[in-house]
Enzyme design. Sequence first.
Site, PDB file in Angstrom:
ATOM      1  CB  THR A   1      -0.715  -0.514   1.546  1.00  0.00           C
ATOM      2  OG1 THR A   1      -1.459   0.903   1.591  1.00  0.00           O
ATOM      3  CG2 THR A   1      -0.184  -0.645   2.581  1.00  0.00           C
TER       4      THR A   1
ATOM      5  CG  ASP B   1      -2.245   4.667   2.932  1.00  0.00           C
ATOM      6  OD1 ASP B   1      -2.327   5.534   1.731  1.00  0.00           O
ATOM      7  OD2 ASP B   1      -2.936   3.950   2.800  1.00  0.00           O
TER       8      ASP B   1
ATOM      9  NE  ARG C   1      -6.710   3.045   4.099  1.00  0.00           N
ATOM     10  CZ  ARG C   1      -8.156   3.195   3.267  1.00  0.00           C
ATOM     11  NH1 ARG C   1      -9.560   3.561   3.565  1.00  0.00           N
ATOM     12  NH2 ARG C   1      -7.955   3.174   1.780  1.00  0.00           N
TER      13      ARG C   1
ATOM     14  CD  GLU D   1       9.104  26.748   3.167  1.00  0.00           C
ATOM     15  OE1 GLU D   1       8.117  25.477   2.899  1.00  0.00           O
ATOM     16  OE2 GLU D   1      10.210  26.496   3.058  1.00  0.00           O
TER      17      GLU D   1
ATOM     18  CE  LYS E   1      11.358  29.039   3.783  1.00  0.00           C
ATOM     19  NZ  LYS E   1      11.830  28.479   4.606  1.00  0.00           N
TER      20      LYS E   1
ATOM     21  NE  ARG F   1      -3.668  30.732  -7.456  1.00  0.00           N
ATOM     22  CZ  ARG F   1      -4.259  31.965  -6.746  1.00  0.00           C
ATOM     23  NH1 ARG F   1      -4.084  32.167  -5.426  1.00  0.00           N
ATOM     24  NH2 ARG F   1      -4.082  32.917  -8.074  1.00  0.00           N
TER      25      ARG F   1
ATOM     26  CG  HIS G   1      -7.068   8.232  -7.498  1.00  0.00           C
ATOM     27  ND1 HIS G   1      -7.786   8.905  -6.593  1.00  0.00           N
ATOM     28  CD2 HIS G   1      -7.075   7.012  -6.456  1.00  0.00           C
ATOM     29  CE1 HIS G   1      -8.841   8.253  -6.104  1.00  0.00           C
ATOM     30  NE2 HIS G   1      -8.218   6.922  -5.565  1.00  0.00           N
TER      31      HIS G   1
HETATM   32  O1  F6P Z   1      -4.583   2.875   0.811  1.00  0.00           O
HETATM   33  C1  F6P Z   1      -4.422   3.838  -0.580  1.00  0.00           C
HETATM   34  C2  F6P Z   1      -5.252   5.057  -0.787  1.00  0.00           C
HETATM   35  O2  F6P Z   1      -4.815   5.261  -2.051  1.00  0.00           O
HETATM   36  C3  F6P Z   1      -5.929   5.915   0.393  1.00  0.00           C
HETATM   37  O3  F6P Z   1      -3.995   6.468   0.230  1.00  0.00           O
HETATM   38  C4  F6P Z   1      -6.576   6.874  -0.404  1.00  0.00           C
HETATM   39  O4  F6P Z   1      -7.247   7.276   1.455  1.00  0.00           O
HETATM   40  C5  F6P Z   1      -7.273   5.997  -0.294  1.00  0.00           C
HETATM   41  O5  F6P Z   1      -6.470   4.672  -0.432  1.00  0.00           O
HETATM   42  C6  F6P Z   1      -8.421   6.508  -1.191  1.00  0.00           C
HETATM   43  O6  F6P Z   1      -9.204   4.847  -1.717  1.00  0.00           O
HETATM   44  P1  F6P Z   1      -9.995   4.633  -2.994  1.00  0.00           P
HETATM   45  O7  F6P Z   1      -9.258   4.726  -4.125  1.00  0.00           O
HETATM   46  O8  F6P Z   1     -11.285   3.881  -3.025  1.00  0.00           O
HETATM   47  O9  F6P Z   1     -10.850   5.822  -3.362  1.00  0.00           O
END
Ligand code: F6P
Length: 319
Positions: free
Chosen positions: A125, A127, A171, A187, A213, A243, A249
């Site tokens: 994963t 994460d 997550r 920062e 800065k 911004r 993804h």
């Molecule tokens: O667990 C991987 C992850 O990309 C997390 O970082 C994110 O919260 C979640 O999956 C998003 O899930 P989905 O692609 O189902 O929206």
Amino acid sequence: MKRIGILTSGGDAPGMNAAIRAVVRKSIYHGFEAYGVYQGFSGLINGNIKKLELGSVGDIIHRGGTMLRSARCEEFITKEGQQKGIEQLKKFGIDGLVVIGGNGSFMGAKALSEQGFPCIGVPATIDNDIPGTEFTIGFDTALNTVLDAVDKIRDTASSHERTFIIEVMGRDAGDIALWAGLAGGAETILVPEEKYVMDDIAERLRSGQKRGKEHSIIIVAEGVMSGTQFAEELHKATNIDTRVSVLGHIQRGGTPTGFDRVLASRLGAKAVELLMQGKGGRAVGIDKDIIVDEDILTVLEKPHKYHQDMYELSKELSI
Ligand code: F6P
């Protein structure tokens, strides 16, 4: 043990394909047959299972995503769903299963193990939030993807003398934010593992401005709040316009780094070794460059390793 099944489940992660390849090739090398379960646990319930040959996993080691596809499956949380899965495994004569994925996938592997079906969990994963391993497959690639984005955004931040807020995935864990923040010279880094104090952040921005800065990068882990929400809070407290970039993804895709490919190959091979030794109900991981394994029934009860030292360091280095 004659037939080993493999599935990927949950969010895809770069390096999953390298892990699949390792499981298939290691199995066949040692005289076992390998079966791919397509579409994660939902494919398992539906019997979407096919035999894999050496060539089935050719030309995939460098590809992101997962050739076995992935899914999040509500039905597999139930005992009935799990029983259907075990029936399918038996129907195909599969004696052991390698489950490649994150927290939810480990829960599925745990459930099958509790019901007596030999299962090995391989942590994959972006994460990096699985206990029992220092790194999960995909984290290093995601980190580098985020860094590439941070570096690019920094060009614009500096040209326009702006403060940018970059929201990253993770997550409930702050690893992507923390590592990318430290490596990208942010920062300020906001992670779910630490409480943030708006006054400190405002003071940090002001003191930076005093010494000339004019731009700043703030990285917000999605587990804290959304980048947009933080931008509003910051504006209320400081009147600073920002911004916001939500990387989304893009963090899950792309060519796996060398680190992730090696990690995936080692962890996938270890999973097969354990099944060959008749061991099920284990989770594999890496600890100080050694491939290790532990009980999958208890591994998820531990907290994942959080590097508070890195968080403190990032504050010292971004004064
Ligand atoms: O667990 C991987 C992850 O990309 C997390 O970082 C994110 O919260 C979640 O999956 C998003 O899930 P989905 O692609 O189902 O929206």
